[in-house]
Design a protein around this motif. Structure first.
Motif, short mmCIF file in Angstrom:
data_model
loop_
_atom_site.label_atom_id
_atom_site.label_comp_id
_atom_site.label_asym_id
_atom_site.label_seq_id
_atom_site.Cartn_x
_atom_site.Cartn_y
_atom_site.Cartn_z
N PHE A 29 81.34 -6.12 95.19
CA PHE A 29 81.29 -7.53 95.58
C PHE A 29 79.85 -7.98 95.79
N LEU A 30 79.08 -7.17 96.51
CA LEU A 30 77.68 -7.52 96.77
C LEU A 30 76.88 -7.57 95.48
N ALA A 31 77.14 -6.62 94.59
CA ALA A 31 76.42 -6.62 93.31
C ALA A 31 76.80 -7.86 92.49
N LEU A 40 74.38 -10.91 91.12
CA LEU A 40 74.29 -11.35 89.74
C LEU A 40 74.37 -12.87 89.65
N LEU A 41 75.20 -13.47 90.48
CA LEU A 41 75.34 -14.92 90.45
C LEU A 41 74.08 -15.63 90.92
N THR A 42 73.42 -15.08 91.93
CA THR A 42 72.29 -15.79 92.52
C THR A 42 70.95 -15.34 91.99
N ASP A 43 70.88 -14.28 91.25
CA ASP A 43 69.60 -13.79 90.75
C ASP A 43 69.28 -14.27 89.35
N GLY A 44 70.00 -15.26 88.88
CA GLY A 44 69.65 -15.86 87.62
C GLY A 44 70.37 -15.31 86.42
N ILE A 45 71.16 -14.25 86.55
CA ILE A 45 71.88 -13.71 85.40
C ILE A 45 72.80 -14.78 84.84
N ILE A 46 73.47 -15.52 85.74
CA ILE A 46 74.39 -16.56 85.30
C ILE A 46 73.71 -17.93 85.40
N ALA A 90 70.87 1.80 91.94
CA ALA A 90 71.00 0.66 91.03
C ALA A 90 69.68 -0.11 90.95
N LEU A 91 69.02 -0.30 92.09
CA LEU A 91 67.76 -1.04 92.09
C LEU A 91 66.66 -0.29 91.33
N LYS A 92 66.73 1.03 91.31
CA LYS A 92 65.75 1.81 90.55
C LYS A 92 65.86 1.55 89.06
N TYR A 93 67.05 1.14 88.61
CA TYR A 93 67.28 0.89 87.19
C TYR A 93 67.07 -0.58 86.82
N ASP A 94 66.56 -1.37 87.76
CA ASP A 94 66.28 -2.77 87.46
C ASP A 94 65.18 -2.83 86.42
N ARG A 95 65.38 -3.60 85.38
CA ARG A 95 64.45 -3.65 84.26
C ARG A 95 63.38 -4.73 84.40
N ARG A 96 63.36 -5.41 85.52
CA ARG A 96 62.37 -6.49 85.70
C ARG A 96 61.02 -5.93 86.05
N HIS A 136 66.65 -9.39 93.27
CA HIS A 136 67.95 -9.03 93.87
C HIS A 136 67.92 -9.07 95.40
N PRO A 137 67.60 -10.20 95.98
CA PRO A 137 67.51 -10.27 97.44
C PRO A 137 68.82 -9.93 98.14
N HIS A 138 69.95 -10.21 97.53
CA HIS A 138 71.23 -9.89 98.16
C HIS A 138 71.44 -8.38 98.23
#
Length: 95
Positions: A17-19, A23-29, A89-95, A44-46
């Motif tokens: 749910f948190l992830a 996704l909704l608030t970090d610009g993916i959508i 999961a954050l370690k795999y962030d590609r940004r 990914h502040p959330h």
């Protein structure tokens, strides 16, 4: 289902749910941050907030005077797993 299975299931669902929220608030959508969150420039502040909240919940569980009906130890383990999964999961962030 064992108590551990239920607690782990809740932790996994909570993490999902948190992830999903992130996704909704970090610009993916495409939902842009509001001015109130403009100072939160981290990716990914959330997810980062969820990790902080989970750490606080873990401390609260560990410091409690009671064992939550015998579920405290399993809940602490589930929180540890959720924190680990979010950090991984954050370690795999590609940004």
């Amino acid at each position: 289902m064992s108590a551990w299975g239920r607690v782990a299931g809740v932790a996994v669902l909570g993490t999902a749910f948190l992830a999903g929220s992130a996704l909704l608030t970090d610009g993916i959508i495409g939902i842009a941050p509001t001015p109130a969150h403009a100072d939160e420039l981290e990716h990914h502040p959330h997810l980062h907030r969820a990790i902080r909240e989970l750490r606080e919940a873990r401390k609260e569980l560990k410091d409690a005077d009671h064992d939550f009906g015998g579920h405290r130890a399993d809940a602490v383990k589930a929180v540890d797993v959720a924190i680990d999964q979010l950090e991984t999961a954050l370690k795999y962030d590609r940004r």
